[in-house]
Design an enzyme around this catalytic site. Structure first.
Site, PDB file in Angstrom:
ATOM      1  N   LEU A   1      -9.876 -12.306   8.765  1.00 41.85           N
ATOM      2  CA  LEU A   1      -9.332 -11.081   9.360  1.00 41.85           C
ATOM      3  C   LEU A   1     -10.065 -10.693  10.638  1.00 41.85           C
ATOM      4  O   LEU A   1      -9.521  -9.965  11.464  1.00 41.85           O
ATOM      5  CB  LEU A   1      -9.411  -9.915   8.364  1.00 41.85           C
ATOM      6  CG  LEU A   1      -8.247  -9.737   7.398  1.00 41.85           C
ATOM      7  CD1 LEU A   1      -8.509  -8.568   6.460  1.00 41.85           C
ATOM      8  CD2 LEU A   1      -6.937  -9.520   8.148  1.00 41.85           C
TER       9      LEU A   1
ATOM     10  N   TYR B   1      -8.203   8.696  13.737  1.00 38.22           N
ATOM     11  CA  TYR B   1      -6.925   8.129  13.305  1.00 38.22           C
ATOM     12  C   TYR B   1      -6.936   7.823  11.807  1.00 38.22           C
ATOM     13  O   TYR B   1      -6.017   8.217  11.081  1.00 38.22           O
ATOM     14  CB  TYR B   1      -6.586   6.850  14.075  1.00 38.22           C
ATOM     15  CG  TYR B   1      -5.500   6.077  13.357  1.00 38.22           C
ATOM     16  CD1 TYR B   1      -4.181   6.521  13.396  1.00 38.22           C
ATOM     17  CD2 TYR B   1      -5.809   4.974  12.567  1.00 38.22           C
ATOM     18  CE1 TYR B   1      -3.188   5.878  12.682  1.00 38.22           C
ATOM     19  CE2 TYR B   1      -4.820   4.316  11.854  1.00 38.22           C
ATOM     20  CZ  TYR B   1      -3.507   4.766  11.917  1.00 38.22           C
ATOM     21  OH  TYR B   1      -2.535   4.136  11.187  1.00 38.22           O
TER      22      TYR B   1
ATOM     23  N   CYS C   1      17.287   2.872  18.392  1.00 35.37           N
ATOM     24  CA  CYS C   1      16.311   3.938  18.146  1.00 35.37           C
ATOM     25  C   CYS C   1      17.015   5.210  17.674  1.00 35.37           C
ATOM     26  O   CYS C   1      17.990   5.659  18.294  1.00 35.37           O
ATOM     27  CB  CYS C   1      15.518   4.222  19.410  1.00 35.37           C
ATOM     28  SG  CYS C   1      14.321   5.559  19.228  1.00 35.37           S
TER      29      CYS C   1
ATOM     30  N   CYS D   1      10.319   0.780  18.902  1.00 31.52           N
ATOM     31  CA  CYS D   1       9.757   1.174  20.201  1.00 31.52           C
ATOM     32  C   CYS D   1       8.554   0.288  20.504  1.00 31.52           C
ATOM     33  O   CYS D   1       7.419   0.749  20.626  1.00 31.52           O
ATOM     34  CB  CYS D   1       9.370   2.654  20.166  1.00 31.52           C
ATOM     35  SG  CYS D   1       9.060   3.371  21.801  1.00 31.52           S
TER      36      CYS D   1
ATOM     37  N   CYS E   1      16.005   0.150  22.417  1.00 30.12           N
ATOM     38  CA  CYS E   1      16.407   1.549  22.615  1.00 30.12           C
ATOM     39  C   CYS E   1      17.741   1.867  21.944  1.00 30.12           C
ATOM     40  O   CYS E   1      17.925   2.968  21.412  1.00 30.12           O
ATOM     41  CB  CYS E   1      16.480   1.866  24.103  1.00 30.12           C
ATOM     42  SG  CYS E   1      14.859   1.867  24.913  1.00 30.12           S
TER      43      CYS E   1
ATOM     44  N   TRP F   1       0.817  -1.214   0.000  1.00 27.08           N
ATOM     45  CA  TRP F   1       0.000   0.000   0.000  1.00 27.08           C
ATOM     46  C   TRP F   1       0.859   1.277   0.000  1.00 27.08           C
ATOM     47  O   TRP F   1       0.324   2.372  -0.105  1.00 27.08           O
ATOM     48  CB  TRP F   1      -0.950   0.010   1.196  1.00 27.08           C
ATOM     49  CG  TRP F   1      -0.320  -0.335   2.505  1.00 27.08           C
ATOM     50  CD1 TRP F   1       0.314   0.496   3.367  1.00 27.08           C
ATOM     51  CD2 TRP F   1      -0.258  -1.641   3.106  1.00 27.08           C
ATOM     52  NE1 TRP F   1       0.764  -0.183   4.466  1.00 27.08           N
ATOM     53  CE2 TRP F   1       0.422  -1.502   4.334  1.00 27.08           C
ATOM     54  CE3 TRP F   1      -0.726  -2.903   2.722  1.00 27.08           C
ATOM     55  CZ2 TRP F   1       0.655  -2.584   5.181  1.00 27.08           C
ATOM     56  CZ3 TRP F   1      -0.488  -3.969   3.566  1.00 27.08           C
ATOM     57  CH2 TRP F   1       0.186  -3.820   4.782  1.00 27.08           C
TER      58      TRP F   1
ATOM     59  N   ASP G   1      -2.295   6.347  16.542  1.00 25.85           N
ATOM     60  CA  ASP G   1      -2.752   5.014  16.926  1.00 25.85           C
ATOM     61  C   ASP G   1      -1.963   4.559  18.150  1.00 25.85           C
ATOM     62  O   ASP G   1      -1.251   5.348  18.772  1.00 25.85           O
ATOM     63  CB  ASP G   1      -2.601   4.039  15.756  1.00 25.85           C
ATOM     64  CG  ASP G   1      -1.148   3.799  15.363  1.00 25.85           C
ATOM     65  OD1 ASP G   1      -0.244   4.466  15.921  1.00 25.85           O
ATOM     66  OD2 ASP G   1      -0.904   2.930  14.503  1.00 25.85           O
TER      67      ASP G   1
ATOM     68  N   GLU H   1      -5.398   0.789   5.996  1.00 30.98           N
ATOM     69  CA  GLU H   1      -5.564   1.269   7.370  1.00 30.98           C
ATOM     70  C   GLU H   1      -6.739   0.583   8.064  1.00 30.98           C
ATOM     71  O   GLU H   1      -6.671   0.292   9.264  1.00 30.98           O
ATOM     72  CB  GLU H   1      -5.747   2.788   7.386  1.00 30.98           C
ATOM     73  CG  GLU H   1      -4.481   3.562   7.037  1.00 30.98           C
ATOM     74  CD  GLU H   1      -3.343   3.322   8.018  1.00 30.98           C
ATOM     75  OE1 GLU H   1      -3.626   2.928   9.178  1.00 30.98           O
ATOM     76  OE2 GLU H   1      -2.182   3.516   7.642  1.00 30.98           O
TER      77      GLU H   1
ATOM     78  N   TYR I   1     -13.332  -9.009  13.010  1.00 24.51           N
ATOM     79  CA  TYR I   1     -13.933  -7.668  13.112  1.00 24.51           C
ATOM     80  C   TYR I   1     -14.630  -7.318  11.799  1.00 24.51           C
ATOM     81  O   TYR I   1     -14.309  -6.340  11.125  1.00 24.51           O
ATOM     82  CB  TYR I   1     -12.865  -6.622  13.446  1.00 24.51           C
ATOM     83  CG  TYR I   1     -12.144  -6.879  14.753  1.00 24.51           C
ATOM     84  CD1 TYR I   1     -12.663  -6.442  15.963  1.00 24.51           C
ATOM     85  CD2 TYR I   1     -10.938  -7.577  14.776  1.00 24.51           C
ATOM     86  CE1 TYR I   1     -12.007  -6.682  17.166  1.00 24.51           C
ATOM     87  CE2 TYR I   1     -10.270  -7.829  15.969  1.00 24.51           C
ATOM     88  CZ  TYR I   1     -10.821  -7.372  17.154  1.00 24.51           C
ATOM     89  OH  TYR I   1     -10.167  -7.612  18.335  1.00 24.51           O
TER      90      TYR I   1
END
Length: 371
Positions: free
Chosen positions: A81, A121, A203, A193, A200, A25, A139, A38, A83
């Site tokens: 998937l 979002y 990052c 993260c 860390c 995408w 999100d 999304e 939902y």
């Protein structure tokens, strides 16, 4: 933008350009692709979504194609998937786009936000990623990253915290770079993260991360625990056909509204006693299955316990015991019922729990026939 904010935005973009994943995408700036991805990515991992996205786009390459499709075809493409209201809302919104915007996702935050199934979002993600608008897309990943970097102790389960973090995120977006910046922020939360074991030392913004400097990277973000899903014990009937329906299984269609609306399943009933699977005796459970079949007008008799299965929704957990049943006649089926063979499963949309149960049964029968 102060020095800490400027550092964050600059280093995050630099990291993203070197480390971003090649996701289908992201190839081009197709607003429809962004929108579909999304919606699919809500509550679902990227690796799981990729093959679904590619199949979905091959079947419904535009918003107009999705708007014109049969709902059962859309649900079948979504099968597994979960939902499923996401798929229904997506198609309903595609029909709005076709009717009101000639099939093109509008370059307008208010118009996009008004579409069915699109919250703050998703609207921010579409506007920023597809149209490069300076809109935040906050999100769970973004709330975690910003809570740690700025050492925010607000409870991210509260709507007021989301509003606060949206303001923080908006202030960080560099002019002209909203698309890459918001994707970079999501990417950092997904890859580095992470919730339990943040990397860390890898990052790009660790130098000024207030949570890390305070030793609170594992404590943040603050989030109150949601209530666990309520367990429901259910008894399902796996009815084997006879005569011309030999080798077939009986399925039924769910009601037009409510959980898993208009999807197909094995007939099942909520147990009269729900404290645990052991709270209902085998005999009493089979009596409940027998009563279910009688009330539904199905001439069949439970024979034996076949298997147990579980499926967890956001608010309930089905703890299902499945009973093998034998049809007693070549009955005329009530409305909403059908017999299926394994080869016909592709014609019906099932919740994932029943996909596994029915496929498992057919595979077992094939193995028996093959000796």
């Amino acid at each position: 933008m102060d020095e800490q904010q400027a550092f964050f935005s600059r280093e995050l973009l630099r990291w993203y350009h070197e480390n971003r994943r090649d996701l289908p995408w992201r190839r081009g700036h197709n607003p429809y692709y962004t929108w579909v991805s999304e919606i699919m990515l809500q509550q679902t991992r990227v690796d799981t979504v990729i093959p679904y996205f590619e199949r979905f786009i091959s079947k419904f390459p535009t918003a107009t194609a999705l708007a014109d499709a049969k709902e059962e075809d859309v649900l079948k493409a979504w099968e597994g998937l979960g939902y499923y209201s996401r798929a229904r809302n997506l198609q309903a919104a595609a029909r709005e786009v076709k009717e009101r915007y000639a099939g093109e996702v509008p370059d307008d935050v208010a118009a996009v936000s008004s579409l069915k199934g699109i919250g703050p979002y998703t609207a921010g993600a579409i506007m920023s990623i597809a149209f490069n608008r300076n809109e935040p897309a906050v999100d769970g990943n973004v709330m975690r990253v910003l809570s740690r970097f700025f050492r925010l102790h607000d409870d991210i389960a509260k709507p007021s915290t989301r509003v606060k973090i949206e303001k923080v995120a908006r202030a960080l977006i560099p002019d002209g770079h909203a698309s890459h910046f918001n994707q970079a922020l999501m990417e950092l939360g997904a890859l580095t993260c992470t919730p339990k074991s943040p990397s860390c030392l890898l990052c790009p913004v660790m130098e000024h991360c207030e949570g890390r400097l305070a030793g609170e990277e594992l404590l943040l973000p603050i989030k109150t625990k949601a209530k666990p899903p309520k367990p429901e014990v259910r008894f399902a009937a796996l009815v084997e056909g006879m005569g011309r329906h030999e080798g077939q299984l009986l399925i039924r269609k769910r009601p037009d509204t409510g959980l898993l609306a208009r999807m197909w399943e094995l007939p099942h009933v909520l147990a009269q006693k729900q404290t645990s699977k052991g709270s209902t005796t085998q005999e009493a459970a089979m009596d409940q299955v027998r009563e279910l079949l009688f009330q539904e007008g199905i001439h069949a008799e439970p024979v034996e316990a076949y298997c147990d299965a579980e499926h967890t929704f956001s608010h309930i957990q089905w703890q299902m015991r499945v009973y093998r049943c034998k049809a007693l006649s070549e009955m005329a089926l009530p409305p909403g019922y059908a017999y299926i063979e394994r080869e016909h499963m592709a014609e019906y949309a099932f919740p994932n729990l029943f996909v596994k149960l029915i496929q498992g049964y057919f595979e077992e029968q094939q193995s028996v026939r093959n000796g």
